[in-house]
Design a protein around this motif. Structure first.
Motif, PDB file in Angstrom:
ATOM      1  N   ASN A 183      -7.578   5.936  -1.826  1.00 52.14           N
ATOM      2  CA  ASN A 183      -8.601   5.169  -1.147  1.00 52.14           C
ATOM      3  C   ASN A 183      -9.494   6.076  -0.310  1.00 52.14           C
ATOM      4  OD1 ASN A 183      -9.512   2.633  -1.124  1.00 52.14           O
ATOM      5  ND2 ASN A 183      -7.918   1.805   0.210  1.00 52.14           N
ATOM      6  N   ASP A 225      -3.118   5.001  -0.483  1.00 50.98           N
ATOM      7  CA  ASP A 225      -3.938   5.253   0.697  1.00 50.98           C
ATOM      8  C   ASP A 225      -4.773   6.512   0.510  1.00 50.98           C
ATOM      9  OD1 ASP A 225      -3.048   3.070   1.952  1.00 50.98           O
ATOM     10  OD2 ASP A 225      -1.984   4.095   3.574  1.00 50.98           O
ATOM     11  N   ARG A 249       0.850  -1.192   0.000  1.00 48.06           N
ATOM     12  CA  ARG A 249       0.000   0.000   0.000  1.00 48.06           C
ATOM     13  C   ARG A 249       0.883   1.238   0.000  1.00 48.06           C
ATOM     14  NH1 ARG A 249      -2.101  -0.874   5.280  1.00 48.06           N
ATOM     15  NH2 ARG A 249      -1.973   1.373   5.273  1.00 48.06           N
TER      16      ARG A 249
END
Lengths: 352, 381, 316
Positions: C42, C39, C34
């Motif tokens: 997201n 992130d 990730r």
């Protein structure tokens, strides 16, 4: 210039306040943090108590929940994201979690004070040290500016800041790290609280200064007969001043014991591992014992005993059943006063 | 032979041996000298009278110097091949600046750093790059020493991008995975980002990056002080194993005296930019002669309350003076219980004290004190 | 070294794996790689502010590139005789007479649609220019420091002190032929200072990070340190400022057009200015371009807000 002491007597654990119960008692405290990734269970059922004149050391690594517990006692947790789903924090028998904000504020500062690790960021950089010390008296006791300043100088003297009267108007950045920590201590002492919580008070200081500050703290505690909760990760610092120790791991107390007992005969594999893994000044071994693995992720605390993935003694039962903090006894069954271990195999650990 | 500036008195002592300067007339010769192997126990890095003064300036547009912070003020030592030299001291003593100077991240104000006879403060270009390949560093804070926007594979592989001659392109991924394995991490983690690891794991990544170019010296600046106690031992053990496996020399800088004792063969104690005392770990810990070392050792918290109560404790008063304005003479005299008039006038030199001259005792090691005397503070009296 | 160490390390390997994929939950999927950008993305996807602004911006971009999809009417040719100040027929959705006609008999709807291009082009163009110029200035000043920094910072201060709109107006008055490029150039010439300051600050902070020291210790070249280590770690605040300033430049363009100093051609600002003269008799001429302008500016400011929330780790 320098004091050389041949041996420093460590105060014997006192049964202070036995008549009116403990000063502070934490019962089955739980704290969780709601984050994007899920619920982080920082404190999972902590019990401890401190009496007047007693020093409790709470020992743990980062993420063990030692600081979160202290913040819950002080009422300085950010809620949300933190939440206290259950538990009681009794100060002189009264549950602080059920008090109004106003009542808690009165206890905070006047009855319970806290000392933080980073003195520089805990002091206001644009106000003089004397003003900040005096503020306590002006706000809480309604003293005049002049009286407050006199009190501030007196406090600075008491924490052994040289030339206090001359330095009372100096600003925090003009003091060294050790002196700033003394000012923090002075501030905590200002209203002569019953209990002081010190969160890693010497971690940011140099070794030679660490000793000075710890000694000062111990002296003042004796003088005022205060309760002291000392939160630290350093097994060495604890050994110096504590009466009793609570070792925390993954939000639980895994072992508690009077200070000498803990070092002599640990009753939990985690405590034993910690003691074995620190290099000793007076010995030079070939290889250090290392606790394998990593501290647990609070979002996914292992089932059963939280220490089981790292424990050399782990059996099947450790992966399923959470061990309770049970009293520890001698081999012949006599109970060891003040001792407890949350390990299914404490007998093997302490006697084996 | 090198000119040993002002510290000629020390030449006879074992901690500072003569520098065999290699006169390289071309870059190729310099690189050849840098690539040459050194026998175990021979000096590989020799520091001579190293100084770093940070100027203190005033004014915004027209800056003028109003003083200097003497972060490092004339230190000399040798690092031998295959050994670990520990440097201890309190914050502000200049130990981290020493690391930066040795890595050429800061320019020295004066003094020389000889790596295999080449003064690296004067090198540039290809020769400097060759030195950089051979001297690597492990940083203190595993949270800031790894670029958060790069994968672990890119971080550990970056040394190969900068020094392509070390590993051919097709080989790099495999090399990075090998390195991960060597430091005890799962090689499949190659595509992850630093924030997905804990502090101890990150420090292993930092160590893997340091090992990538197969260096001879690793400078460790407080490599475990930011880690949890239970993880510190893992990393220390890893570093000791790697030292044996890859035949490394460590300069181990730390404030934790217990860890330094554990890992070091020799130890130097720094105070206010100067070396106060230097010797083997036994000499320093069991037979310290400098009052500062004695105070430092006695102040270390020992995780054993019983041993603690029987130990003598020396509690120093006051704080470390500012390196911008160090005391005259011996810089420790303001906190020393032995200080006399002589100490404020005459700067003690780092040498075997006269009282121990010719004495066959572990106390006979270099100590910069006019009134050096042995005192065992570590063991119970 | 004794064998003990070897096994010790192997257990460490095993438990390292165990810690990220906990033994307690063997069913849990192993953690994926990730990145911080991932992130942030997201986070963005789950933010309603981002959703709303993204839909609006996509619509605006479609209008910009394919105005023909929305109207067949020519925005320039008007029929004075037939449509002089004709009132809107709001029932005729999306037809030429939907939003009425102006004093030259041109469809307000068509002009509003075609006016989008000018605004969006100037907004994006200026932001791009400002980010590149300001970013470069900030990077050079922050990275090299010393005298270079002193000179560039003073230069930034000088430009920062000049009133932005006034200066662009002065420049634009000397250009009789104000194309998109000229307007972008004039806006960018006085708009880069904010980005430069943000960038300089971020570079100075990042420069002190240990990973930059680590790269230097490896012998990395200056461009490598700048673009591989410093740039990716300073981009976040710059992106936030850029996104928000996009809206600011669009409204600046409209202001300039309103004052008669903007683009020659169809643009919201020009129409708002024209409509201002007819405000008593035909409010619609001014109203609809103004609404579009407000929505556009709002969309970019909301986007900036959402991006800031996603990129700023302190708010997490």
């Amino acid at each position: 210039m320098t004091i050389i002491e041949d041996s420093v007597p460590v105060p014997a654990p006192r049964k202070g306040g036995a008549d009116d119960g403990p000063l502070l008692e934490v019962r089955d405290l739980h704290v969780e943090f709601h984050t994007r990734e899920g619920v982080a269970k920082a404190v999972n059922g902590v019990n401890y108590s401190v009496s007047a004149g007693e020093t409790l050391a709470v020992l743990g690594e980062s993420g063990s929940g030692k600081s979160v517990t202290a913040q819950a006692i002080m009422g300085i947790l950010d809620m949300p994201p933190a939440r206290i789903p259950q538990g009681e924090i009794l100060f002189r028998g009264q549950d602080m979690l059920k008090m109004s904000g106003e009542e808690r504020r009165k206890i905070r500062g006047q009855k319970i004070a806290m000392i933080f690790q980073d003195a520089l960021s805990s002091l206001n950089p644009v106000l003089s040290v004397g003003y900040q010390l005096g503020e306590m008296f002006r706000v809480h006791q309604g003293l005049s500016k002049k009286e407050a300043k006199a009190k501030a100088i007196e406090l600075m003297d008491r924490v052994k800041i040289p030339a206090a009267a001359a330095r009372v108007n100096d600003y925090p950045h003009q003091f060294s790290g050790g002196m700033r920590q003394r000012i923090m201590i002075a501030m905590a002492l200002a209203l002569e609280p019953d209990l002081i919580i010190a969160d890693e008070p010497t971690t940011a200081l140099d070794v030679t200064v660490q000793a000075q500050v710890m000694d000062l703290l111990a002296d003042l505690q004796r003088e005022y007969n205060m309760g002291l909760i000392l939160i630290t990760h350093d097994l060495g610092v604890v050994a110096d001043v504590a009466d009793k120790i609570a070792v925390m791991y993954a939000g639980r107390i895994v072992e508690r014991a009077p200070v000498h007992e803990l070092y002599k005969r640990p009753a939990h594999p985690y405590t034993r591992g910690l003691l074995d893994s620190i290099p000793r000044l007076d010995q030079k071994g070939q290889e250090l014992y290392a606790i394998k693995g990593l501290p647990p992720n609070l979002l996914r605390i292992p089932t059963g005993c939280a220490f089981n993935p790292r424990c050399p003694k782990a059996q099947d039962i450790c992966r399923t059943d959470v061990p309770a903090l049970l009293p520890v006894s001698e081999q012949d069954g006599t109970e060891l006063v003040g001792r407890g271990s949350a390990c299914h195999f404490w007998k093997e650990t302490i006697h084996g | 032979m090198a000119e040993l500036s002002k510290n000629d008195e020390q030449e006879a002592t074992p901690n500072v041996s003569d520098v065999e300067v290699v006169d390289a007339h071309s870059e190729t010769e310099a690189v050849a000298a840098i690539e040459a192997p050194v026998d175990r126990g021979e000096p590989i890095l020799q520091v001579r009278n190293l100084k770093k003064h940070f100027p203190l300036t005033q004014g915004i547009l027209f800056k003028r110097q109003i003083g200097a912070v003497k972060a490092v003020d004339g230190i000399s030592f040798d690092l031998h091949q295959g050994e670990t030299l520990g440097i201890v001291g309190e914050s502000g003593c200049g130990k981290s600046t020493v690391a930066k100077l040795l890595m050429n991240l800061e320019r020295a104000t004066a003094g020389e750093i000889f790596y295999k006879g080449q003064d690296i403060t004067k090198l540039s270009g290809r020769a400097l790059k060759a030195v950089r390949r051979n001297i690597q560093m492990v940083f203190q804070d595993p949270y800031t020493s790894l670029n958060p926007r790069m994968t672990v594979g890119d971080i550990i592989g970056e040394p190969f991008d900068i020094h392509p001659e070390v590993a051919p392109k097709g080989d790099r991924r495999r090399k990075v995975q090998e390195l991960l394995d060597v430091v005890g991490l799962n090689p499949e983690y190659i595509n992850r980002y630093p924030h997905q690891f804990s502090g101890g794991q990150r420090q292993r990544i930092g160590i893997a990056r340091g090992l990538a170019l197969n260096p001879e010296i690793i400078i460790c600046d407080e490599p475990v002080s930011a880690l949890d106690v239970s993880v510190q031992a893992q990393v220390i053990n890893l570093m000791e194993r790697l030292q044996d496996e890859f035949n490394l020399s460590y300069l181990f800088i730390a404030h934790d005296l217990s860890i330094v004792r554990h890992i070091s063969d020799r130890v130097g104690v720094m105070y206010l930019g100067k070396m106060a005392e230097i010797g083997s770990d036994e000499q320093i810990y069991d037979h310290p002669t400098h009052p500062y070392t004695q105070a430092l050792l006695s102040a270390v918290p020992v995780p054993d309350p019983e041993a603690r109560e029987h130990r003598e404790r020396i509690i120093l008063t006051g704080d470390v003076p500012s390196p911008a304005n160090p005391p005259s003479g011996c810089s420790f005299r303001t906190r020393c219980w032995k200080a006399q008039d002589k100490c404020s006038v005459e700067t003690p030199l780092l040498a075997v004290p006269e009282v121990f001259m010719g004495v066959d005792s572990p106390a006979a090691h270099e100590s910069a004190c006019h009134f050096a005397e042995e005192k065992n503070v570590v063991h119970a009296a | 070294m004794p064998d003990v160490t070897k096994t010790d390390v192997q257990t460490a390997v095993a438990t390292d794996g165990g810690a990220t994929t906990p033994v307690a939950a063997p069913a849990a999927k192993p953690e994926k790689s990730r990145s911080l950008w991932g992130d942030a993305w997201n986070d963005l996807r789950h933010s309603w502010i981002f959703g709303v602004s993204a839909v609006l911006i996509l619509l605006l971009l479609t209008i910009t590139f394919f105005p023909g999809l929305f109207t067949d009417t020519d925005p320039i040719k008007g029929d004075l005789a037939k449509h002089f100040l004709q009132k809107p027929k709001l029932g005729h959705v999306f037809s030429a007479d939907w939003l009425g006609y102006d004093q030259q008999g041109r469809s307000v709807y068509a002009r509003t649609i075609y006016g989008t291009r000018a605004s969006v082009a100037v907004g994006f163009g200026t932001t791009l220019a400002v980010t590149v110029v300001g970013g470069l200035m900030g990077m050079i000043a922050g990275y090299f420091g010393g005298i270079v920094d002193s000179i560039l910072s003073r230069l930034t201060d000088v430009f920062f002190g000049i009133p932005f709109l006034l200066a662009t107006m002065v420049v634009l008055t000397s250009f009789p032929d104000r194309t998109t490029w000229v307007v972008i150039g004039a806006l960018a010439a006085f708009g880069w200072t904010q980005i430069a300051r943000v960038m300089r600050g971020a570079v100075i902070t990042t420069k002190q990070a240990d990973y930059v020291h680590a790269a230097k210790a490896l012998g990395a070249s200056t461009p490598r340190i700048m673009f591989r280590h410093i740039l990716p770690n300073t981009l976040a605040p710059v992106i936030v400022v850029s996104t928000i300033s996009l809206g600011v430049y669009i409204s600046a363009e409209a202001t300039l057009s309103f004052l008669g100093l903007g683009l020659n051609g169809v643009s919201w600002g020009n129409d708002i200015s024209d409509g201002g003269n007819q405000i008593r008799v035909a409010q619609w001429i001014m109203l609809y371009p103004s609404i579009m302008l407000s929505i556009t500016v709002l969309a970019f400011i909301m986007l900036g807000e959402a991006v800031r929330n996603a990129l700023d780790p302190k708010l997490r």
